[in-house]
Design an enzyme around this catalytic site. Structure first.
Site, PDB file in Angstrom:
ATOM      1  N   LYS A  80       0.857  -1.189   0.000  1.00 36.16           N
ATOM      2  CA  LYS A  80       0.000   0.000   0.000  1.00 36.16           C
ATOM      3  C   LYS A  80       0.886   1.229   0.000  1.00 36.16           C
ATOM      4  CE  LYS A  80      -4.509   0.845   0.413  1.00 36.16           C
ATOM      5  NZ  LYS A  80      -5.625  -0.069   0.095  1.00 36.16           N
TER       6      LYS A  80
HETATM    7  N1  GLU Z   1      -7.382   0.080  -3.109  1.00 38.15           N
HETATM    8  C1  GLU Z   1      -8.150  -1.097  -3.366  1.00 38.15           C
HETATM    9  C2  GLU Z   1      -8.197  -1.983  -2.138  1.00 38.15           C
HETATM   10  O1  GLU Z   1      -8.002  -1.528  -1.036  1.00 38.15           O
HETATM   11  C3  GLU Z   1      -7.714  -1.819  -4.621  1.00 38.15           C
HETATM   12  C4  GLU Z   1      -6.308  -2.338  -4.601  1.00 38.15           C
HETATM   13  C5  GLU Z   1      -5.837  -2.904  -5.957  1.00 38.15           C
HETATM   14  O2  GLU Z   1      -6.631  -3.041  -6.864  1.00 38.15           O
HETATM   15  O3  GLU Z   1      -4.649  -3.184  -6.018  1.00 38.15           O
HETATM   16  O4  GLU Z   1      -8.479  -3.143  -2.227  1.00 38.15           O
END
Ligand code: GLU
Length: 418
Positions: free
Chosen positions: A108
């Site tokens: 993240k």
């Molecule tokens: N931000 C989204 C989540 O928390 C998508 C993450 C992604 O597609 O890599 O799942």
């Protein structure tokens, strides 16, 4: 609980991990590996603003685990971003990808910034410089960013372009959630909300709850909240309350999310939508309803309010909206919590489809994507729910156990290097 002794999202993520690890009797060495991130990068970087001044920003990219595949996870722009928050979100991504059994690890990123007052050019400058700073970690085989809170397709396009410029050729598979014209996938922008509605449908079926006119409350009206509201409305749910950062609206006779979206295009907020009473975000969570979708930020349902929150189903569109203390209260009160790492996994599942399509330069039609998404979400829901019912444990614990088992197995198989 006072702000001072409020747990950080990272402490919460670790507490959830410990609960599952204890239940499954996970070896101590694996616990030590899996309860902390593998790699953390903090970047401080300057951005030239439109008035000629230079502002300094801080951002992060954390990879929690890459045992089952490249790091995967969104990037958020928010003034409340912290290293601890990004660590938690990265850890949740590892479990999320493992629950739906896609070959990714968890990562993240985030930048401490309120993007709302920034001009488009400032936003682009910030994104390109942040992309450059975290570029040592990013790559189609290494770590693949996607949109999250306050980031979107355009930001993914700039990120991808910046790193492609460094490499001297187009590298479309290094981000997902891109615009369609740049290797994005059909169905990606709706995927998280669509997945939320699939899990609500399965949970309702299991509980023998009729969703026709079922009073439904949605907290948050960003990408996840708005699409969840639309899809749940399509399933027959009656959306009685919705909120955004400015506050909430309530109408016991139902709110048409299509009309609300038109209203927001004009006014930029849900408040003042005609025919509704105003409610605060706190009041909204406690409204009597069958389905509650928290689709905003972390730690909304806590020990302080959980006992007054009594829907039949809580479908976690957001990451980390419920604290462990609240989980215990909700479980005792028979509220079925479909946990974030399962409920909102539709987004990363279609991100996986996007990555696969980019790598093979062959694109699928939307029906194909939605069908595959449904297969993944439904089978994951059943795997988690069967486990939860067999052991009489909350779905979150069952989902964590399933996920940790998969990552632990991959770790044992790969062995410890050197
Ligand atoms: N931000 C989204 C989540 O928390 C998508 C993450 C992604 O597609 O890599 O799942």
């Amino acid at each position: 609980m006072s702000q001072a002794n409020k747990k950080t999202p990272y402490e919460i993520a670790q507490e959830q991990f410990d609960l599952a690890a204890e239940f499954m009797g996970l070896e101590e060495d694996l616990r030590a590996i899996l309860r902390v991130p593998k790699r953390e990068l903090t970047v401080n970087f300057p951005v030239r603003m439109d008035d000629g001044t230079v502002r300094s920003f801080t951002g992060y990219r954390v990879q929690h685990n890459t045992t089952r595949g490249p790091g995967k996870g969104g990037i958020r722009y928010h003034p409340g971003v912290s290293l601890d928050e990004v660590r938690a979100l990265a850890m949740w991504m590892t479990w999320k990808c493992a629950v739906v059994n896609i070959p990714f690890g968890g990562a993240k990123g985030g930048v401490i910034v309120d993007p709302t007052p920034l001009s488009l050019r400032e936003l682009e400058n910030l994104t390109r410089r942040y992309a450059t700073e975290i570029s040592p970690l990013i790559g189609a085989d290494g770590d693949i960013p996607a949109p999250d809170v306050n980031t979107n397709q355009q930001i993914m396009a700039w990120l991808m372009d910046t790193i492609s410029m460094h490499h001297g050729h187009l590298e479309s598979a290094i981000t997902t959630g891109k615009p369609l014209g740049l290797g994005g996938s059909l169905g990606r922008s709706d995927a998280t909300g669509r997945g939320v509605s699939f899990t609500v449908a399965q949970a309702a079926k299991f509980l023998e709850l009729d969703l026709d006119d079922a009073p439904t409350v949605v907290q948050g009206f960003g990408n996840v909240g708005s699409v969840s509201a639309l899809m749940l409305h399509e399933l027959g749910c009656k959306i009685i309350a919705i909120s955004d950062v400015n506050g909430g609206i309530y109408n016991p006779n139902g709110i048409d999310p299509h009309a609300l979206i038109k209203h927001i295009k004009r006014t930029r907020t849900v408040v003042d939508y005609p025919g509704c009473d105003r409610v605060t975000n706190d009041e909204l969570l406690e409204l009597k309803c069958d389905v509650l979708v928290p689709a905003a930020l972390e730690e909304q349902i806590t020990g302080a309010n959980a006992d007054r929150i009594r829907p039949k189903i809580i479908a976690e569109g957001a990451n980390g909206p419920t604290t462990p203390e609240a989980d215990r209260i909700l479980f005792a009160n028979n509220v079925m919590v479909v946990p974030d790492i399962l409920c909102n996994a539709g987004g990363v599942t279609v991100s996986y489809f996007e990555w696969v399509q980019d790598l093979q330069s062959f694109f699928w039609d939307e029906d194909e994507i939605n069908k595959r998404l449904k297969l993944v979400m439904d089978s994951s829901f059943h795997a988690v729910n069967d486990r939860a019912q067999a052991h009489r444990i909350p779905l979150r614990q069952a989902a964590n156990i399933l996920a940790i088992e998969r990552v632990a197995e991959a770790t044992r198989l790969r062995g410890i290097y050197p």
